[in-house]
Scaffold this motif. Structure first.
Motif, PDB file in Angstrom:
ATOM      1  N   GLU A 349       0.818  -1.210   0.000  1.00 47.35           N
ATOM      2  CA  GLU A 349       0.000   0.000   0.000  1.00 47.35           C
ATOM      3  C   GLU A 349       0.852   1.261   0.000  1.00 47.35           C
ATOM      4  OE1 GLU A 349      -2.462  -0.467   3.409  1.00 47.35           O
ATOM      5  OE2 GLU A 349      -3.621  -2.136   2.552  1.00 47.35           O
ATOM      6  N   GLN A 350       1.955   1.223   0.757  1.00 49.55           N
ATOM      7  CA  GLN A 350       2.856   2.375   0.795  1.00 49.55           C
ATOM      8  C   GLN A 350       3.492   2.609  -0.572  1.00 49.55           C
ATOM      9  OE1 GLN A 350       5.482   1.188   3.947  1.00 49.55           O
ATOM     10  NE2 GLN A 350       4.157   1.960   5.580  1.00 49.55           N
ATOM     11  N   TYR A 351       3.907   1.522  -1.212  1.00 48.18           N
ATOM     12  CA  TYR A 351       4.554   1.656  -2.520  1.00 48.18           C
ATOM     13  C   TYR A 351       3.532   2.087  -3.582  1.00 48.18           C
ATOM     14  CZ  TYR A 351       7.933   0.674  -6.224  1.00 48.18           C
ATOM     15  OH  TYR A 351       8.803   0.789  -7.277  1.00 48.18           O
ATOM     16  N   THR A 352       2.301   1.626  -3.437  1.00 52.19           N
ATOM     17  CA  THR A 352       1.244   2.043  -4.355  1.00 52.19           C
ATOM     18  C   THR A 352       1.050   3.561  -4.290  1.00 52.19           C
ATOM     19  OG1 THR A 352       0.072  -0.067  -4.174  1.00 52.19           O
ATOM     20  CG2 THR A 352      -1.212   1.831  -4.929  1.00 52.19           C
ATOM     21  N   ARG A 353       1.004   4.108  -3.077  1.00 54.50           N
ATOM     22  CA  ARG A 353       0.842   5.565  -2.917  1.00 54.50           C
ATOM     23  C   ARG A 353       2.043   6.305  -3.497  1.00 54.50           C
ATOM     24  NH1 ARG A 353      -1.205   3.901   2.182  1.00 54.50           N
ATOM     25  NH2 ARG A 353       0.764   4.450   3.218  1.00 54.50           N
ATOM     26  N   TYR A 354       3.239   5.712  -3.323  1.00 55.08           N
ATOM     27  CA  TYR A 354       4.443   6.338  -3.872  1.00 55.08           C
ATOM     28  C   TYR A 354       4.367   6.406  -5.399  1.00 55.08           C
ATOM     29  CZ  TYR A 354       9.289   6.772  -5.409  1.00 55.08           C
ATOM     30  OH  TYR A 354      10.435   7.161  -6.047  1.00 55.08           O
ATOM     31  N   LEU A 355       3.954   5.303  -6.023  1.00 55.48           N
ATOM     32  CA  LEU A 355       3.843   5.293  -7.478  1.00 55.48           C
ATOM     33  C   LEU A 355       2.793   6.292  -7.949  1.00 55.48           C
ATOM     34  CD1 LEU A 355       4.041   1.436  -8.191  1.00 55.48           C
ATOM     35  CD2 LEU A 355       5.818   3.140  -8.651  1.00 55.48           C
ATOM     36  N   GLN A 356       1.699   6.385  -7.224  1.00 53.27           N
ATOM     37  CA  GLN A 356       0.645   7.328  -7.581  1.00 53.27           C
ATOM     38  C   GLN A 356       1.135   8.764  -7.471  1.00 53.27           C
ATOM     39  OE1 GLN A 356      -2.390   6.036  -4.873  1.00 53.27           O
ATOM     40  NE2 GLN A 356      -3.315   4.596  -6.340  1.00 53.27           N
ATOM     41  N   SER A 357       2.022   9.016  -6.515  1.00 56.09           N
ATOM     42  CA  SER A 357       2.565  10.368  -6.360  1.00 56.09           C
ATOM     43  C   SER A 357       3.441  10.765  -7.539  1.00 56.09           C
ATOM     44  CB  SER A 357       3.375  10.460  -5.057  1.00 56.09           C
ATOM     45  OG  SER A 357       4.612   9.781  -5.175  1.00 56.09           O
ATOM     46  N   LEU A 358       3.943   9.746  -8.255  1.00 58.72           N
ATOM     47  CA  LEU A 358       4.772   9.994  -9.431  1.00 58.72           C
ATOM     48  C   LEU A 358       3.949  10.021 -10.707  1.00 58.72           C
ATOM     49  CD1 LEU A 358       7.794   7.631  -8.626  1.00 58.72           C
ATOM     50  CD2 LEU A 358       7.644  10.093  -8.234  1.00 58.72           C
ATOM     51  N   GLY A 359       2.669   9.818 -10.540  1.00 59.11           N
ATOM     52  CA  GLY A 359       1.796   9.819 -11.705  1.00 59.11           C
ATOM     53  C   GLY A 359       1.713   8.490 -12.403  1.00 59.11           C
ATOM     54  N   GLU A 360       2.255   7.446 -11.797  1.00 55.02           N
ATOM     55  CA  GLU A 360       2.236   6.107 -12.402  1.00 55.02           C
ATOM     56  C   GLU A 360       1.009   5.345 -11.902  1.00 55.02           C
ATOM     57  OE1 GLU A 360       5.926   4.036 -12.077  1.00 55.02           O
ATOM     58  OE2 GLU A 360       7.114   5.862 -12.348  1.00 55.02           O
ATOM     59  N   THR A 361      -0.146   5.836 -12.270  1.00 51.93           N
ATOM     60  CA  THR A 361      -1.395   5.263 -11.758  1.00 51.93           C
ATOM     61  C   THR A 361      -1.599   3.841 -12.268  1.00 51.93           C
ATOM     62  OG1 THR A 361      -2.365   7.456 -11.768  1.00 51.93           O
ATOM     63  CG2 THR A 361      -3.875   5.601 -11.570  1.00 51.93           C
ATOM     64  N   ASP A 362      -1.341   3.580 -13.535  1.00 47.98           N
ATOM     65  CA  ASP A 362      -1.556   2.235 -14.094  1.00 47.98           C
ATOM     66  C   ASP A 362      -0.682   1.226 -13.399  1.00 47.98           C
ATOM     67  OD1 ASP A 362      -3.400   3.279 -15.802  1.00 47.98           O
ATOM     68  OD2 ASP A 362      -2.023   3.440 -17.510  1.00 47.98           O
ATOM     69  N   ALA A 363       0.601   1.548 -13.234  1.00 52.14           N
ATOM     70  CA  ALA A 363       1.527   0.619 -12.609  1.00 52.14           C
ATOM     71  C   ALA A 363       1.127   0.364 -11.169  1.00 52.14           C
ATOM     72  CB  ALA A 363       2.955   1.166 -12.666  1.00 52.14           C
ATOM     73  N   ALA A 364       0.586   1.377 -10.508  1.00 55.11           N
ATOM     74  CA  ALA A 364       0.225   1.248  -9.096  1.00 55.11           C
ATOM     75  C   ALA A 364      -1.006   0.378  -8.872  1.00 55.11           C
ATOM     76  CB  ALA A 364      -0.007   2.618  -8.489  1.00 55.11           C
ATOM     77  N   THR A 365      -1.749   0.144  -9.920  1.00 55.18           N
ATOM     78  CA  THR A 365      -2.966  -0.649  -9.746  1.00 55.18           C
ATOM     79  C   THR A 365      -2.811  -2.070 -10.253  1.00 55.18           C
ATOM     80  OG1 THR A 365      -3.818   0.090 -11.897  1.00 55.18           O
ATOM     81  CG2 THR A 365      -4.439   1.376  -9.946  1.00 55.18           C
ATOM     82  N   GLN A 366      -1.577  -2.429 -10.721  1.00 55.10           N
ATOM     83  CA  GLN A 366      -1.363  -3.767 -11.254  1.00 55.10           C
ATOM     84  C   GLN A 366      -0.574  -4.607 -10.277  1.00 55.10           C
ATOM     85  OE1 GLN A 366      -0.603  -4.254 -15.318  1.00 55.10           O
ATOM     86  NE2 GLN A 366      -1.540  -2.330 -15.921  1.00 55.10           N
ATOM     87  N   GLY A 367      -0.524  -5.904 -10.554  1.00 55.98           N
ATOM     88  CA  GLY A 367       0.157  -6.832  -9.674  1.00 55.98           C
ATOM     89  C   GLY A 367      -0.850  -7.774  -9.052  1.00 55.98           C
ATOM     90  N   ASP A 368      -0.386  -8.899  -8.610  1.00 55.62           N
ATOM     91  CA  ASP A 368      -1.253  -9.922  -8.035  1.00 55.62           C
ATOM     92  C   ASP A 368      -1.493  -9.601  -6.565  1.00 55.62           C
ATOM     93  OD1 ASP A 368      -2.648 -12.186  -7.463  1.00 55.62           O
ATOM     94  OD2 ASP A 368      -0.891 -13.483  -7.308  1.00 55.62           O
ATOM     95  N   HIS A 369      -2.481  -8.747  -6.289  1.00 55.74           N
ATOM     96  CA  HIS A 369      -2.758  -8.348  -4.910  1.00 55.74           C
ATOM     97  C   HIS A 369      -3.395  -9.500  -4.159  1.00 55.74           C
ATOM     98  CE1 HIS A 369      -3.440  -5.523  -1.678  1.00 55.74           C
ATOM     99  NE2 HIS A 369      -4.682  -5.973  -1.578  1.00 55.74           N
ATOM    100  N   ARG A 370      -2.797  -9.871  -3.045  1.00 55.63           N
ATOM    101  CA  ARG A 370      -3.301 -10.994  -2.241  1.00 55.63           C
ATOM    102  C   ARG A 370      -3.998 -10.447  -0.998  1.00 55.63           C
ATOM    103  NH1 ARG A 370      -1.176 -15.771  -4.000  1.00 55.63           N
ATOM    104  NH2 ARG A 370       0.589 -15.626  -5.423  1.00 55.63           N
TER     105      ARG A 370
END
Length: 370
Positions: A349-370
């Motif tokens: 979740e922390q890394y997701t927010r970090y990616l979103q702060s960089l404008g990388e919204t697509d990358a932040a919403t991908q991955g196999d979330h368990r």
């Protein structure tokens, strides 16, 4: 000059391809007819081409690193082809020819070195653990696996591959103690390629490395590691001993690393070029080709077949490597634990927010979330 004497090493093929009879060893390779020898020749040529192509890929920026095996083809093919499918391999980072024998997909050889995955393959798909970078650690893994085989009452065998430098590590010596104590069905296969990165083997071993194993209560064999027949025979002897309750065996295959330790290394800084000339005359592929030629089995058809196979493999390896997709950023958290883990979830979740702060919204919403 040669750093390690060969007087006590088993040799069935001279560097010029002449067959040496050995009544005690010959029966172990009596089944190798001209066709089988041609297959071994093909294996060695193909894995040398794989090695050359992967090295070129690294030099061209397509791989971050590559550990060449040039010169060690006979040690790896001779032993690898002696194994059964149900035997289990524990290797260092240089045994790409053994992986080829186990049936690894070509793309899986370079996946880790390209930096797009943390593991090249599923170990249980080919009964070979992924390469161990920590020097010598795989000997303990192999011994533990062998103890499991023993407990199951099976007759498969574990084999650990490592270099001469690893024999100075505590892990290797501890593995030898455990294997001897419990008579585990494991083979310790040391490829003495004369150089532990930039240190010559003579610095750490004033006697043949194979002489160490009997001190642990483990019988040893010392072979010419550039002689594919001698290597295969020694491996079959060790496999038979393990399968029939005879316990572990230590094999020292005396060979030579013709290239750098890895593509990050410059061997010209520490190695005498005369050594390369002397070991070039011991080339494992050339000697088997010479032997086949004497048998009348080295035909233009064989050369054409092998050359075409090597070309096709190189093309496939290059295409597979270059086309590998980069992993999604959040996938770094996948498969860390088998079950959900609160710490990992919080970090995701922390890394997701970090990616979103960089404008990388697509990358932040991908991955196999368990």
């Amino acid at each position: 000059m040669l750093l390690v004497p060969f007087e006590d090493a088993i040799q069935l093929l001279t560097p010029t391809g002449e067959r040496i009879g050995n009544p005690a060893i010959d029966p172990w390779i009596a089944d190798l007819d001209a066709a089988a020898l041609a297959d071994l020749y093909e294996d060695m040529v193909v894995v040398r081409r794989i090695d050359a192509e992967a090295t070129a890929l690294q030099r061209q920026g397509q791989l971050g690193l590559w550990p060449p095996l040039l010169g060690q083809e006979a040690a790896q093919i001779g032993s690898g082809r002696a194994l059964r499918p149900d035997d289990f391999v524990f290797s260092s980072y240089r045994e790409n020819a053994v992986a080829y024998c186990r049936g690894v997909r070509l793309a899986d050889l370079t996946r880790v070195w390209r930096g797009v995955a943390s593991s090249g393959w599923n170990p249980y798909d080919i009964n070979m653990a992924t390469p161990q970078v920590i020097i010598g650690a795989q000997t303990l893994h192999a011994t533990g696996y062998a103890l499991g085989i023993q407990a199951d009452g099976d007759d498969s065998v574990a084999i650990a591959y490592f270099g001469d430098g690893a024999t100075s590590e505590g892990d290797v010596n501890e593995a030898l103690v455990f294997a001897a104590t419990f008579q585990a069905p494991v083979i310790f296969f040391c490829q003495n390629n004369h150089w532990a990165i930039s240190e010559p083997v003579g610095l750490q071993a004033h006697r043949p490395i194979a002489d160490r194993a009997p001190g642990f209560g483990i019988p040893s064999l010392r072979v010419d590691g550039n002689d594919v027949l001698a290597v295969m025979a020694a491996t079959r002897i060790a496999l038979d001993r393990a399968r029939t309750g005879g316990g572990p065996t230590f094999i020292e295959a005396v060979t030579y690393r013709m290239g750098p330790h890895t593509t990050a290394d410059d061997p010209t800084r520490y190695r005498d070029p005369v050594e390369l000339e002397e070991w070039g005359a011991r080339d494992p592929i050339a000697r088997l080709a010479a032997y086949l030629r004497g048998l009348g089995g080295f035909t233009p058809e064989l050369e054409q077949r092998v050359s075409a196979k090597a070309d096709a493999v190189a093309v496939e390896l290059r295409a597979a490597t270059i086309s590998m997709p980069d992993p999604e950023p959040l996938s770094v958290f996948d498969n860390v634990y088998a079950e959900p883990n609160t710490t990992i979830e919080r970090e995701r979740e922390q890394y997701t927010r970090y990616l979103q702060s960089l404008g990388e919204t697509d990358a932040a919403t991908q991955g196999d979330h368990r």
